[in-house]
Design a protein around this motif. Structure first.
Motif, PDB file in Angstrom:
ATOM      1  N   ARG A  59       0.648  -1.356   0.026  1.00  0.00           N
ATOM      2  CA  ARG A  59      -0.141  -0.048  -0.078  1.00  0.00           C
ATOM      3  C   ARG A  59       0.775   1.224   0.012  1.00  0.00           C
ATOM      4  N   TYR A  94      -0.235  -5.056  -6.550  1.00  0.00           N
ATOM      5  CA  TYR A  94      -0.419  -3.556  -6.140  1.00  0.00           C
ATOM      6  C   TYR A  94      -1.644  -3.519  -5.475  1.00  0.00           C
ATOM      7  N   PHE A  98      -5.082  -3.511  -1.728  1.00  0.00           N
ATOM      8  CA  PHE A  98      -6.362  -2.501  -1.451  1.00  0.00           C
ATOM      9  C   PHE A  98      -7.539  -3.726  -1.397  1.00  0.00           C
ATOM     10  N   SER A 147     -14.801   0.532  -6.801  1.00  0.00           N
ATOM     11  CA  SER A 147     -14.095   1.789  -6.961  1.00  0.00           C
ATOM     12  C   SER A 147     -12.615   1.306  -6.848  1.00  0.00           C
ATOM     13  N   THR A 148     -12.302   0.309  -6.446  1.00  0.00           N
ATOM     14  CA  THR A 148     -10.660  -0.162  -6.396  1.00  0.00           C
ATOM     15  C   THR A 148     -10.532  -0.557  -7.629  1.00  0.00           C
ATOM     16  N   ILE A 150     -11.765   0.245 -10.590  1.00  0.00           N
ATOM     17  CA  ILE A 150     -11.867   1.727 -11.324  1.00  0.00           C
ATOM     18  C   ILE A 150     -10.362   2.232 -11.285  1.00  0.00           C
ATOM     19  N   ALA A 151     -10.025   2.149  -9.988  1.00  0.00           N
ATOM     20  CA  ALA A 151      -8.773   2.800  -9.932  1.00  0.00           C
ATOM     21  C   ALA A 151      -7.566   1.956 -10.595  1.00  0.00           C
ATOM     22  N   LYS A 154      -7.624   2.711 -14.137  1.00  0.00           N
ATOM     23  CA  LYS A 154      -6.889   4.151 -14.518  1.00  0.00           C
ATOM     24  C   LYS A 154      -5.261   4.084 -14.151  1.00  0.00           C
ATOM     25  N   ASN A 155      -5.205   3.291 -13.319  1.00  0.00           N
ATOM     26  CA  ASN A 155      -3.505   2.895 -13.253  1.00  0.00           C
ATOM     27  C   ASN A 155      -2.847   2.168 -14.206  1.00  0.00           C
TER      28      ASN A 155
ATOM     29  N   MET B 288      -5.086   4.152  -2.485  1.00  0.00           N
ATOM     30  CA  MET B 288      -5.155   3.877  -3.613  1.00  0.00           C
ATOM     31  C   MET B 288      -5.310   5.058  -4.485  1.00  0.00           C
ATOM     32  N   PRO B 289      -4.315   5.323  -5.318  1.00  0.00           N
ATOM     33  CA  PRO B 289      -4.608   6.455  -6.239  1.00  0.00           C
ATOM     34  C   PRO B 289      -5.699   6.123  -7.253  1.00  0.00           C
ATOM     35  N   GLY B 290      -6.763   7.112  -7.134  1.00  0.00           N
ATOM     36  CA  GLY B 290      -8.018   6.704  -7.848  1.00  0.00           C
ATOM     37  C   GLY B 290      -9.250   6.253  -7.135  1.00  0.00           C
ATOM     38  N   ALA B 291      -8.887   5.699  -6.047  1.00  0.00           N
ATOM     39  CA  ALA B 291     -10.049   4.996  -5.162  1.00  0.00           C
ATOM     40  C   ALA B 291     -10.599   6.427  -4.439  1.00  0.00           C
ATOM     41  N   PRO B 292     -11.744   6.502  -4.258  1.00  0.00           N
ATOM     42  CA  PRO B 292     -12.357   7.598  -3.413  1.00  0.00           C
ATOM     43  C   PRO B 292     -11.738   7.518  -1.962  1.00  0.00           C
TER      44      PRO B 292
END
Lengths: 214, 295
Positions: A59, A94, A98, A147-148, A150-151, A154-155, B288-292
């Motif tokens: 993290r 990675y 999360f 939402s993880t 979705i991130a 994007k990553n 987490m970048p991008g996670a709210p």
């Protein structure tokens, strides 16, 4: 405007690359994340420590550093795998940390009585977790996992800078061919928007189907 | 092995308190895990030693003053980008949150649109767009991209904080004759920041981690300095030593900031000042970048 129609195959290839990266890394992240969450609530102290260390270290690692170490480092040691696989490994590991935290907080929302009832029926740890607690936890963790992921999508753009075919890296070819930077970025942005909205819609549907509020 | 009996009820609800035989079995599992891990570590170390990655010639470059200066300059650039991005995104977050809480509908619409757009875009796409299309220097491009993204996320954090303050507070302040700006500045924001401080710090961890994206647009930050050393023939390309040193420092910095967030959260939960009013419980957010950041 004709940036898209002229380079449809290039965009398509990049878009498919991003989707491939996202899907494979999601699967890896979900598998590893659930496993690590199980480790973190296990009765064996050593497994708990493994889970904690995994989550704490990953993290707090910048994803770029992970890509740097894996994609530039491993090939030097004779680990000759396709770059895309390295990217999936880096992204998956990675994101798994999360996912693990989301699943673990989901486990904590399941009422204590559920676990106690399962134990009083004579179930062991694996049965209690796998057959009783996790299926119920799954219902509450749909939104945070969505939402993880979705991130994660994007990553995956970072992979493009490490010679993996994906959406963002298409701008280089377009730039060299003299297309307008503004328009090529607009279509790239749209591609990411489509992907993230699709994941969001999928998880909304799952949430409507299975979700419960606790 | 008895520690898990009490601490977390929900975790220990998953298994019975181990008896003598179960405890012996658990010790067995523990030993097996430890052995497997030790074997893995030993194998990797053996591999690295075989490659000569621990030979003194690979590590000697770190003793050279020039190399140390190069690394420190890279670290300084990383921290500079982080400091700029942190301050600017806090400011942008405050502005956008004020916009989203505004009484004027057009202001609200514009801020909502901006926040939603910048949160939906991958931060790297924004950084590349600013760097390539607007042709600015790497540092401003990196800071602008990070600011737009983290500012939008922080705006949502601030807004959640303000709306989570008990409405009696707002009503009492209005009843005392304060104006809406005064209500915001003197009553709502101080309580909101108190509740949201851990989440804000967690978001700053995201910003710190994302400064490493500067590496991809040739900003001369920490990772860039590391790569310069790692590919240098004169120093026999010490890749693993560089990765070990760089990741230890990076992960250490992020961990310190994350721990600070959880420490603040614990401290705020115990504080009498938060017990008096209903505010959202202080909780460290996701890094987490991008996670709210807000759940």
């Amino acid at each position: 405007m004709n940036v898209l129609t002229d380079n449809f195959s290039l965009y398509g290839e990049g878009f498919l690359g991003t989707i491939r990266l996202t899907v494979y890394s999601s699967l890896l992240a979900l598998a590893l994340g659930v496993l690590m969450a199980a480790f973190r609530v296990a009765p064996v102290g050593a497994l708990r420590s493994v889970g904690t260390v995994w989550v704490t270290v990953l993290r707090n690692t910048p994803l770029t550093l992970l890509f740097f170490a894996m994609l530039l480092g491993l090939p030097r040691f004779g680990v000759a795998l396709p770059f895309e696989l390295f990217a999936v490994l880096a992204l998956g590991c990675y994101t798994s940390s999360f996912i693990c935290e989301a699943v673990r907080s989901g486990i904590n929302t399941v009422p204590v009585g559920q676990g106690e009832a399962a134990r009083s029926l004579g179930m062991n740890f694996g049965q209690t977790l796998g057959a009783v607690v996790l299926p119920q936890a799954f219902r509450t963790v749909i939104p945070p996992i969505g939402s993880t992921l979705i991130a994660l999508a994007k990553n995956s753009a970072i992979a493009g800078s490490f010679s993996v075919t994906e959406l963002l890296s298409t701008y280089k070819t377009l730039n060299e061919n003299g297309y307008s930077v503004l328009w090529s970025f607009l279509w790239i942005a749209l591609g990411y928007l489509i992907l993230t909205l699709a994941i969001s819609a999928l998880f909304h549907a799952m949430e409507r189907r299975w979700g419960v509020a606790r | 092995m008895t520690a898990h009996r009490s601490s977390r009820t929900s975790a220990s609800a998953l298994y019975d308190i181990p008896g003598p035989r179960a405890r012996a079995r658990h010790v067995g599992y523990g030993v097996a895990t430890a052995l497997a891990l030790a074997a893995l570590v030993a194998w990797v170390l053996h591999l690295l030693v075989d490659m000569g990655q621990f030979s003194s010639v690979k590590w000697r470059p770190f003793l050279y003053e020039g190399i140390q200066e190069l690394l420190l300059r890279g670290l300084g650039n990383t921290l500079k980008a982080f400091a700029l991005a942190a301050v600017l995104s806090l400011a942008l977050g405050a502005v956008l949150a004020a916009g989203r809480l505004s009484e004027h509908a057009p202001v609200r619409w514009v801020s909502t649109l901006l926040v939603e757009f910048f949160r939906a875009m991958p931060v790297l796409v924004m950084i590349f767009f600013i760097f390539v299309a607007l042709e600015v220097q790497p540092l401003p491009a990196l800071v602008a991209g990070l600011t737009l993204y983290n500012g939008s996320v922080l705006a949502e954090v601030f807004r959640t904080g303000v709306t989570s303050v008990d409405r009696g507070q707002r009503e009492a302040a209005y009843a005392l004759g304060l104006r809406k700006t005064q209500v915001m500045v003197h009553v709502l924001v101080p309580q909101a920041v108190r509740a949201m401080l851990p989440t804000i710090i967690s978001q700053l961890v995201v910003a710190l981690k994302d400064t490493s994206l500067g590496f991809l647009i040739t900003y001369q930050e920490f990772l860039h300095a590391g790569r310069l050393i790692a590919v240098n023939m004169d120093y026999t390309m010490p890749f693993i030593p560089v990765v070990i040193v760089v990741s230890a420092i990076y992960i250490g910095m992020c961990m310190l900031l994350s721990w600070f967030a959880t420490w603040v959260a614990r401290r705020e939960r115990r504080s009498v000042k938060t017990e008096a009013v209903a505010v959202a419980p202080p909780e460290a957010g996701s890094t987490m970048p991008g996670a709210p950041g807000v759940r």
